[in-house]
Design a protein around this motif. Structure first.
Motif, mmCIF file in Angstrom:
data_model
loop_
_atom_site.group_PDB
_atom_site.id
_atom_site.type_symbol
_atom_site.label_atom_id
_atom_site.label_comp_id
_atom_site.label_asym_id
_atom_site.label_seq_id
_atom_site.Cartn_x
_atom_site.Cartn_y
_atom_site.Cartn_z
ATOM 1 N N LEU A 1 6.560 52.646 -20.052
ATOM 2 C CA LEU A 1 7.747 51.758 -20.529
ATOM 3 C C LEU A 1 7.243 50.426 -20.792
ATOM 4 C CD1 LEU A 1 10.550 52.912 -18.190
ATOM 5 C CD2 LEU A 1 10.747 52.842 -20.790
ATOM 6 N N LEU A 2 6.413 49.955 -19.772
ATOM 7 C CA LEU A 2 5.838 48.451 -20.037
ATOM 8 C C LEU A 2 4.773 48.387 -21.166
ATOM 9 C CD1 LEU A 2 4.989 47.946 -16.067
ATOM 10 C CD2 LEU A 2 6.466 46.587 -17.815
ATOM 11 N N ARG A 3 4.386 49.542 -21.801
ATOM 12 C CA ARG A 3 3.505 49.535 -22.836
ATOM 13 C C ARG A 3 4.405 49.495 -24.267
ATOM 14 N NH1 ARG A 3 -0.037 52.825 -19.794
ATOM 15 N NH2 ARG A 3 0.676 54.803 -20.794
ATOM 16 N N MET A 4 5.797 49.790 -24.102
ATOM 17 C CA MET A 4 6.530 49.585 -25.211
ATOM 18 C C MET A 4 7.044 48.096 -25.307
ATOM 19 S SD MET A 4 9.570 52.708 -24.414
ATOM 20 C CE MET A 4 10.353 52.076 -25.824
ATOM 21 N N LEU B 1 14.941 52.481 -27.159
ATOM 22 C CA LEU B 1 15.146 53.804 -26.518
ATOM 23 C C LEU B 1 15.683 54.821 -27.077
ATOM 24 C CD1 LEU B 1 15.275 52.300 -22.629
ATOM 25 C CD2 LEU B 1 13.472 53.610 -23.592
ATOM 26 N N ALA B 2 16.782 54.466 -27.795
ATOM 27 C CA ALA B 2 17.625 55.273 -28.543
ATOM 28 C C ALA B 2 16.435 55.858 -29.843
ATOM 29 C CB ALA B 2 18.867 54.529 -29.036
ATOM 30 N N ALA B 3 15.908 54.570 -30.491
ATOM 31 C CA ALA B 3 15.121 55.162 -31.477
ATOM 32 C C ALA B 3 13.869 56.032 -31.182
ATOM 33 C CB ALA B 3 14.425 53.880 -32.023
ATOM 34 N N LEU B 4 13.428 56.194 -29.822
ATOM 35 C CA LEU B 4 12.619 57.087 -29.485
ATOM 36 C C LEU B 4 13.015 58.749 -29.434
ATOM 37 C CD1 LEU B 4 9.918 56.125 -28.190
ATOM 38 C CD2 LEU B 4 10.650 56.388 -25.960
ATOM 39 N N LEU C 1 19.212 45.540 -22.274
ATOM 40 C CA LEU C 1 17.760 46.078 -21.768
ATOM 41 C C LEU C 1 18.039 46.906 -20.597
ATOM 42 C CD1 LEU C 1 15.879 42.377 -21.228
ATOM 43 C CD2 LEU C 1 16.059 43.913 -23.418
ATOM 44 N N LEU C 2 16.719 47.963 -20.743
ATOM 45 C CA LEU C 2 16.545 48.700 -19.560
ATOM 46 C C LEU C 2 15.380 47.591 -18.823
ATOM 47 C CD1 LEU C 2 16.748 51.139 -17.772
ATOM 48 C CD2 LEU C 2 14.355 51.748 -18.784
ATOM 49 N N ALA C 3 15.854 46.747 -17.894
ATOM 50 C CA ALA C 3 15.186 45.794 -17.359
ATOM 51 C C ALA C 3 14.309 46.244 -16.494
ATOM 52 C CB ALA C 3 15.928 44.761 -16.621
ATOM 53 N N LEU D 1 18.820 58.501 -19.189
ATOM 54 C CA LEU D 1 19.512 57.938 -20.239
ATOM 55 C C LEU D 1 19.819 58.950 -21.254
ATOM 56 C CD1 LEU D 1 17.672 54.748 -21.054
ATOM 57 C CD2 LEU D 1 19.724 55.042 -19.691
ATOM 58 N N THR D 2 21.186 59.328 -21.557
ATOM 59 C CA THR D 2 21.538 60.543 -22.452
ATOM 60 C C THR D 2 22.348 59.827 -23.804
ATOM 61 O OG1 THR D 2 21.783 61.861 -20.834
ATOM 62 C CG2 THR D 2 22.751 62.888 -22.769
#
Ligand SMILES: Nc1nc2c(c(=O)[nH]1)N[C@H]1C(S)=C(S)[C@@H](COP(=O)(O)O)O[C@H]1N2
Ligand SMILES: [Mo]
Length: 413
Positions: free
Chosen positions: A298-301, A331-334, A371-373, A408-409
């Motif tokens: 996640l931190l690399r995104m 994240l949705a785009a992923l 965000l997903l913070a 997350l769904t």
């Protein structure tokens, strides 16, 4: 038993305070007319902010029926929207307590009048007053208990306060419509004592304070409550004046994570073993399937920052904090939702408790500030603020900012 025996509360002569009278009652009534209307509207607005129609996991009053007719998609602008509406709701509610009590005191002789009903119309009127007084006391009591204490009422606060509000406001609106002309006349008229309404004592004691003086006293009590409450939602230097703030005793400490904590990780049963680098994975599901991401991945995104507050239904809010993490839209785009993301169901590691899941609407997912913070104010999230990852969404109630996110769904809910 005779009605006019002055030793009995059913006799008007039993009541001696020279303060009672239609002017005193009317002034308090007009203040409540404005105040309670604002409370009702901001309360309905708060309910809408939960997005109850989006998903059963958000809906605390599943049997609301047509009472939810007005629901609308909660916007993400301005980012302090819920902070303002809910701060107003709670602060105003607490401030109005002395006015409510004084108003009830001013009409209490009416409670005892005999016979209980002179006619069908009179019986109906008294029944509506029962709903009015009972409903009012119920709404103020449940509200105060919810913000000040660990909740002690039987049953969930939300349906009780929500249905109670409709009953109370219906009785309140009917009462206001009936009494407003009299109240306006009493305030306009030079006489402070419209005897026609039967509120003034027929044999009053000698006054020790004027009616105006008594009003100042009520107003002073309200002002005291206002200045000891408002700071919890205004923030800044005023936060220290919020002596009545809920959780005032629990000090969140200093440093980047030093702001209000609602439920701690320990309370929510979050074990450090589940949140470590080896154990924790974010499970993201959408149109193209499921991906599992470690915190390092996640931190690399692309990382983004948003300055957003936490604003709780209890009325307290934080100033804007600097959250940093991955956009919900990314994240949705992923998982196959490019450009136009759908709703999302967010689930926490937490296993029990009403707030372990929340649904966010597409407009909230799409907002670039959502965000997903992973970090706040330049530091990793603390365990109590939701480490390894939490949701932060502009303008939403705190309850939608799920902590300790596990899943997350994405998809239309
Ligand atoms: N998993 C989980 N997330 C949660 C909660 C919770 O009880 N469990 N409480 C919510 C509520 S009601 C609020 S107001 C905010 C408070 O966030 P904070 O403790 O970081 O201030 O977290 C929200 N996220
Ligand atoms: Mo909350």
């Amino acid at each position: 038993m005779r009605d006019d025996d002055p030793r009995l509360p059913s006799s008007p002569a039993f009541w001696r305070s020279p303060l009672r009278g239609s002017w005193f009652t009317s002034v308090l009534g007009i203040v409540l007319l404005v105040g309670v209307t604002v409370l009702f509207v901001t309360g309905l607005v708060s309910y809408a902010a939960y997005n109850p129609d989006l998903s059963p996991v958000n809906d605390q009053t599943p049997d609301k029926g047509i009472l939810g007719f007005y629901l609308f998609s909660w916007p993400t602008n301005p980012s302090w929207l819920y902070r303002a509406t809910q701060g107003l709701h709670v602060t105003l509610g607490i401030t109005l307590i002395p006015v409510l009590l004084a108003k009830l005191w001013s009409v209490v002789p009416r409670l005892f009048t005999l016979p209980p009903a002179r006619s069908l119309a009179h019986a109906l009127e008294r029944l509506s007053l029962l709903l009015l007084v009972g409903g009012g006391l119920f709404e103020f009591t449940t509200g105060v208990l919810n913000v000040q204490l660990d909740y002690v009422f039987p049953g969930s606060f939300y349906p009780l306060h929500f249905y109670g509000a409709w009953v109370f406001f219906a009785a309140f609106a009917a009462h206001a419509a009936l009494k407003l002309p009299t109240a306006v006349r009493a305030i306009r008229g030079r006489s402070q004592n419209g005897p026609e309404t039967g509120l003034a004592a027929p044999r009053p004691d000698r006054p020790t304070v004027s009616r105006r003086g008594a009003l100042w006293f009520v107003g002073g009590a309200s002002l005291l409550l206002l200045v000891t409450t408002a700071g919890q939602s205004i923030g800044g230097a005023l936060r220290r004046t919020a002596l009545l703030a809920p959780h005032g005793g629990r000090d969140p400490g200093g440093g980047p994570n030093g702001f209000q904590i609602n439920k701690t990780a320990a309370y929510a049963g979050i074990d450090a073993k589940e949140t470590g680098a080896d154990a924790w994975r974010l499970v993201v599901t959408g149109r193209t399937g499921t991906v599992r991401l470690s915190r390092a991945e996640l931190l690399r995104m692309p990382q983004h920052s948003s300055a957003l507050p936490i604003a709780c239904v209890e009325g307290w809010s934080t100033a804007d904090q600097w959250w940093r993490g991955v956009r919900l839209g990314d994240l949705a785009a992923l998982v196959g939702h490019d450009g136009d993301p759908p709703d999302v169901l967010v689930e926490s590691l937490q296993r029990h408790g009403a707030f372990r899941r929340a649904a966010l609407r597409a407009n909230q997912v799409a907002d670039p500030r959502s965000l997903l913070a992973l970090a706040v104010n330049g530091e990793d999230l603390s365990p109590d603020h939701g480490y390894p990852a939490r949701i932060i969404v502009p303008a939403a109630p705190g309850v939608l900012n799920t902590k300790w996110v596990a899943r997350l769904t994405f998809g239309d809910l």
